[in-house]
Design a protein around this motif. Structure first.
Motif, PDB file in Angstrom:
ATOM      1  N   ASN A  14       0.814  -1.217   0.000  1.00 28.40           N
ATOM      2  CA  ASN A  14       0.000   0.000   0.000  1.00 28.40           C
ATOM      3  C   ASN A  14       0.848   1.268   0.000  1.00 28.40           C
ATOM      4  OD1 ASN A  14      -2.397  -1.412  -0.032  1.00 28.40           O
ATOM      5  ND2 ASN A  14      -2.660  -1.382   2.194  1.00 28.40           N
ATOM      6  N   TRP A  15       2.050   1.201   0.581  1.00 28.73           N
ATOM      7  CA  TRP A  15       2.892   2.396   0.678  1.00 28.73           C
ATOM      8  C   TRP A  15       3.357   2.893  -0.691  1.00 28.73           C
ATOM      9  CZ3 TRP A  15       7.877   2.166  -1.202  1.00 28.73           C
ATOM     10  CH2 TRP A  15       8.380   0.901  -1.464  1.00 28.73           C
ATOM     11  N   PRO A  72       0.540   6.252  -2.329  1.00 30.37           N
ATOM     12  CA  PRO A  72      -0.144   7.219  -1.462  1.00 30.37           C
ATOM     13  C   PRO A  72      -0.904   8.271  -2.248  1.00 30.37           C
ATOM     14  CG  PRO A  72       2.191   7.731  -1.595  1.00 30.37           C
ATOM     15  CD  PRO A  72       2.005   6.430  -2.325  1.00 30.37           C
ATOM     16  N   ALA A 127       1.187  12.121   5.402  1.00 31.09           N
ATOM     17  CA  ALA A 127       1.643  10.815   5.873  1.00 31.09           C
ATOM     18  C   ALA A 127       1.777  10.804   7.394  1.00 31.09           C
ATOM     19  CB  ALA A 127       2.979  10.462   5.233  1.00 31.09           C
ATOM     20  N   ARG A 160       6.206  12.645  -1.084  1.00 31.71           N
ATOM     21  CA  ARG A 160       6.471  12.176   0.280  1.00 31.71           C
ATOM     22  C   ARG A 160       7.958  12.328   0.616  1.00 31.71           C
ATOM     23  NH1 ARG A 160       2.582   8.276   2.337  1.00 31.71           N
ATOM     24  NH2 ARG A 160       0.603   9.421   2.301  1.00 31.71           N
TER      25      ARG A 160
END
Length: 607
Positions: free
Chosen positions: A96-97, A100, A185, A241
């Protein structure tokens, strides 16, 4: 009306029109489209383990079955990344990371990259060997797989809503490449964040070294995959990120960048690659100095390369060259300070009478200064003027540097690694680049730096608020000239000789004023990493694609036009530039991150 896919709370929002129909370039059911991407990318990956041609006359030896090489590795990497991101779209635990931000736009970009690199390879083999009959089954397997994956990706719904509800395929394709901004995040332990930053710079070092070592055909495939891959990572939200982490740990980021850059010569076995590295650093350092003038103060300088020449000529004249008219041999640090001081003096002399001009008038005057410098260096040959610079012949035989007994002109063995002459100068230039970055960062954050930005945004308003516009602009001009002079002192020793023709306004070989300005614009004005990245690209690409030398300026102009159309703020944009160029582009921003009304105007005026 907008609907959400029933998935985890962090799942990105898929776009629908007001009728509820998904927006996609091709009318395919989403499960089928995603399955096609999986099958196609897996097929393209498998094809890389088969022979692509029957003879090793094509560079890279693509004749081996079971062991990919050359351009096969480019397709293999792109296909593997496509598989990984497609599986992550299924919300598989542990992946899943990777997503994002956008879910489907990264997949589409990666499939286009695989199709582009594989199609280019098939075309290059056919052209080099004389027809498509020279393609072995492996090439066809990967090509067909890449095509299937791209068709499937075009059938995936876009990640952002489209209120136009258009049926134009081109509009739908462009919209499918957009992605929402990633949500904020969750904070990680500082140690983990620092490890992520270090890993990112390690990967960046490997990718850069691979690109520099690549031969022409491999470099083109590398460029296609890297371009689409970097854009896909940005659309997926990974690069934003990472930017958040680097902003939080700025000192750690700067240290990691310097360490990664310092390790570069230890990864090279060929001195010519280290020479490309040192020239990139020279070009990037001068571009960062120009960024003070253009990016921070907003002064359009079209003759900036002349300050590089001033530093180079000064160092050549005082460093003991047999062709120098001065019988002196300054130590290196004295030569550096002399070159910087003379460049500073020229910056003040040229800036004092001209900086009262604005806009196009200032640009024309600085362009004239650049040409006057080159013509003057040509005429100081003993016949048209005093015998000072040896005219068009330049100053040859500039001796190598010796610093604390360390001869930069000879090879040195360190921990089992051999540092060549270019590698020695690379490390020296890296030190100067770090100094220039520190100066740029400190000056940009200072009171003077804020005054530069105020002058850039609105000189009349800044003057009304009590800022001495002439004094502030002269400081920027003088500082930019000094930084260019620093780089010029090293360039003189790296190149052994200097001539006036190295300092043109526009040429196919950087650095020149046009390419320096383009590096700042391409990378992102007012940023630190932007001009460094822009200079690296503008030096490396012409160096690797020398067969396009006759068309470089044409392609260069087309690239700038496309940049101004699709990303006017540059590759690495600061917040102010993003707000200025995308005031109405609020669709990609989550509700909790949208700016309050009036923020844009305050940002521009509150510089």
């Amino acid at each position: 009306m907008t609907t959400k896919t029933p998935s985890t709370p962090d799942a990105p929002q898929l776009a629908t029109t007001h009728t509820g129909a998904p927006i996609s370039t091709l009318p395919l059911p989403e499960p089928l489209a995603r399955l096609l991407v999986l099958i196609g990318s897996a097929t393209a990956l498998i094809g890389t383990f088969l022979a692509w041609t029957w003879t090793d006359d094509f560079p890279g030896d693509l004749t081996v079955t079971g062991y990919p090489g050359g351009l096969q590795l480019i397709t293999l990497t792109g296909a593997a990344l496509t598989l990984l991101f497609t599986l992550a779209a299924y919300r598989i635990r542990g992946l899943n990371w990777l997503l994002p931000g956008g879910t489907n736009s990264p997949t589409l970009l990666l499939t286009l990259g695989v199709l582009g690199s594989t199609g280019y390879t098939m075309g290059a083999i056919s052209d080099h060997l004389g027809g498509i009959v020279n393609l072995e089954p492996g090439a066809w397997v990967s090509g067909i797989g890449a095509l299937i994956a791209t068709i499937g990706a075009l059938g995936l719904p876009s990640d952002t809503p489209d209120t136009d509800n258009t049926t134009n395929p081109w509009h739908r394709l462009r919209h499918s490449l957009k992605a929402p901004a990633p949500p904020r995040a969750k904070p990680l332990p500082d140690a983990v964040e620092i490890l992520i930053i270090a890993a990112a710079f390690g990967i960046g070092l490997y990718v850069l070294a691979y690109g520099i070592e690549a031969y022409t055909e491999l470099f083109i495939g590398f460029l296609i995959t890297a371009g689409f891959g970097a854009t896909a990572l940005h659309r997926a939200g990974l690069i934003p990120r990472l930017n958040t982490l680097t902003t939080k740990h700025r000192n750690v980021t700067l240290t990691a960048a310097i360490i990664a850059a310092a390790l570069f010569p230890f990864t090279q076995s060929d001195a010519s690659y280290a020479l490309i590295g040192v020239n990139i650093l020279i070009f990037a350092t001068v571009a960062l100095g120009l960024n003070v003038v253009v990016g921070l103060a907003g002064l359009l300088d079209l003759g900036y390369v002349a300050f590089l020449g001033v530093g180079a000529y000064t160092a050549a004249l005082v460093s003991g060259s047999p062709a120098s008219t001065f019988d002196v041999h300054f130590p290196f640090w004295a030569a550096v300070l002399t070159g910087a001081a003379v460049s500073l003096a020229f910056g003040v002399i040229i800036g004092a009478p001209t900086l009262r001009l604005r806009g196009d008038y200032l640009a024309i005057v600085t362009l004239g200064f650049g040409e006057i410098f080159r013509i003057t260096m040509n005429n100081l040959n003993g016949s048209a003027g005093p015998d000072l610079t040896n005219g068009a012949q330049g100053i040859p035989n500039i001796p190598d540097l010796k610093i604390l007994g360390w001869d930069l002109g000879t090879e040195h063995d360190i921990l089992g690694f051999t540092l060549s002459r270019p590698a020695n100068y690379y490390l020296l230039m890296l030190f100067f680049t770090a100094v220039v970055v520190l100066v740029f960062r400190r000056s940009g954050e200072s009171r003077i730096g804020r005054a530069w930005v105020a002058i850039r945004e609105d000189e009349t308003a800044a003057t009304a608020m009590g800022i001495n516009g002439f004094r502030v602009k002269l400081i920027a001009f003088a500082l930019g000239a000094t930084l260019a002079g620093f780089a010029g002192t090293v360039q003189a020793h790296v190149s052994y000789s200097i001539t006036p023709e190295q300092y043109l306004f526009a040429n196919t070989v950087p650095p020149n004023s046009a390419f320096l300005l383009a590096a700042v614009i391409l990378g992102g004005m007012g940023t630190i990493s932007g001009p460094l990245i822009g200079a690296a690209l503008l030096y490396l690409i012409p160096a690797k694609l020398q067969f396009l030398e006759d068309y470089q300026l044409l392609l260069f102009g087309l690239a700038l036009i496309l940049l101004m159309r699709f990303r006017p703020e540059g590759l690495v944009a600061n917040k102010r530039a993003q707000l200025e160029y995308h005031e109405t582009d609020q669709l990609d921003v989550p509700d909790q991150q949208k700016l309050p009304e009036g923020t844009v105007g305050v940002s521009k005026a509150g510089a």
